[in-house]
Design a protein around this motif. Sequence first.
Motif, PDB file in Angstrom:
ATOM      1  N   ASP A 154       0.861  -1.165   0.000  1.00 41.07           N
ATOM      2  CA  ASP A 154       0.000   0.000   0.000  1.00 41.07           C
ATOM      3  C   ASP A 154       0.909   1.230   0.000  1.00 41.07           C
ATOM      4  O   ASP A 154       2.090   1.145   0.363  1.00 41.07           O
ATOM      5  CB  ASP A 154      -0.910  -0.011   1.229  1.00 41.07           C
ATOM      6  N   GLU A 195       1.724   5.048   1.367  1.00 37.47           N
ATOM      7  CA  GLU A 195       1.447   5.909   2.515  1.00 37.47           C
ATOM      8  C   GLU A 195       2.429   7.080   2.482  1.00 37.47           C
ATOM      9  O   GLU A 195       3.632   6.881   2.630  1.00 37.47           O
ATOM     10  CB  GLU A 195       1.601   5.103   3.804  1.00 37.47           C
ATOM     11  N   ARG A 209       0.713  -3.987   4.230  1.00 33.15           N
ATOM     12  CA  ARG A 209      -0.458  -3.872   5.083  1.00 33.15           C
ATOM     13  C   ARG A 209      -1.277  -5.155   5.022  1.00 33.15           C
ATOM     14  O   ARG A 209      -1.416  -5.773   3.959  1.00 33.15           O
ATOM     15  CB  ARG A 209      -1.319  -2.689   4.630  1.00 33.15           C
ATOM     16  N   TRP A 212      -3.143  -4.877  10.515  1.00 36.37           N
ATOM     17  CA  TRP A 212      -1.784  -4.459  10.864  1.00 36.37           C
ATOM     18  C   TRP A 212      -1.121  -3.794   9.672  1.00 36.37           C
ATOM     19  O   TRP A 212      -1.582  -3.906   8.530  1.00 36.37           O
ATOM     20  CB  TRP A 212      -0.954  -5.663  11.325  1.00 36.37           C
ATOM     21  N   ARG A 213      -0.027  -3.099   9.943  1.00 39.84           N
ATOM     22  CA  ARG A 213       0.782  -2.512   8.881  1.00 39.84           C
ATOM     23  C   ARG A 213       2.229  -2.527   9.317  1.00 39.84           C
ATOM     24  O   ARG A 213       2.545  -2.460  10.511  1.00 39.84           O
ATOM     25  CB  ARG A 213       0.364  -1.067   8.578  1.00 39.84           C
TER      26      ARG A 213
END
Length: 247
Positions: free
Chosen positions: A98, A100, A107, A111-112
């Motif tokens: 992902d 960010e 991700r 959770w990430r």
Amino acid sequence: MYRETVTHAHGATEGTASEQHAVMLLARAVRRGYAVEATAAGGALITWTSLLFGPSENAVIRADRSITLEPFTPVGTLPDTVRADLDLIDGDRHARYDEENGRRVIRGLLWRIPAFTTARIRARGLVVEEGERVRLSLTARLGLLAHAHRTRTTAPNSWYRPSAGASYGSAGLNRPGGRAGMLYDGGSAAVCSCGDLSAFGGDRGEARRLAREHRRAVAAAFVAEQLAPAPRRAGSSCGGCADCAAV
């Protein structure tokens, strides 16, 4: 990618192997009962014995054969924080990349993994992208397997003096070299970090054999349970040599 070294009747042949090719070699080796061990670097060692006809009609020659898979990017150290992140990725089929703040993160559903850690994991070759999903690379999985099964053997007691009051008759009383009255204990224990191996050998060589058999057993179980066999692709990087095809 792996550096593949095949030891055969005419010496050794080196080449490269993709992850798919390495999975195929490991799966076929386990099906044929060959010994497989994972290495801490994230590679593997396949060994077997070929029976060849000798110069006479009844002569049979035992020839050792092997295939070594060494990753171009070794796993390196695996501290608790890295293993925890890899466990998150491995346990979530929804893990994916992902974006960010212009940086890539991994991700899951709940959770990430931060951008800096994601970059380090990717640079070390511990994850690969399969469609939209992010999964552990074969190198990471083999490295984790080797890390979970670190074996060791204990040093034998060697010559020792029985405790006072113990009754051993005249054992050891006439031994030369200052060993009078002493007994010898060559036994060695084999243990594994997983806790499932606690065996005892008559000497350290036997203990090392027990440890090696344990590592091979867990590697064979891992391959049989978690790695799906992959068909050989035409023009594979090993060149399709006879010894590689024998696995």
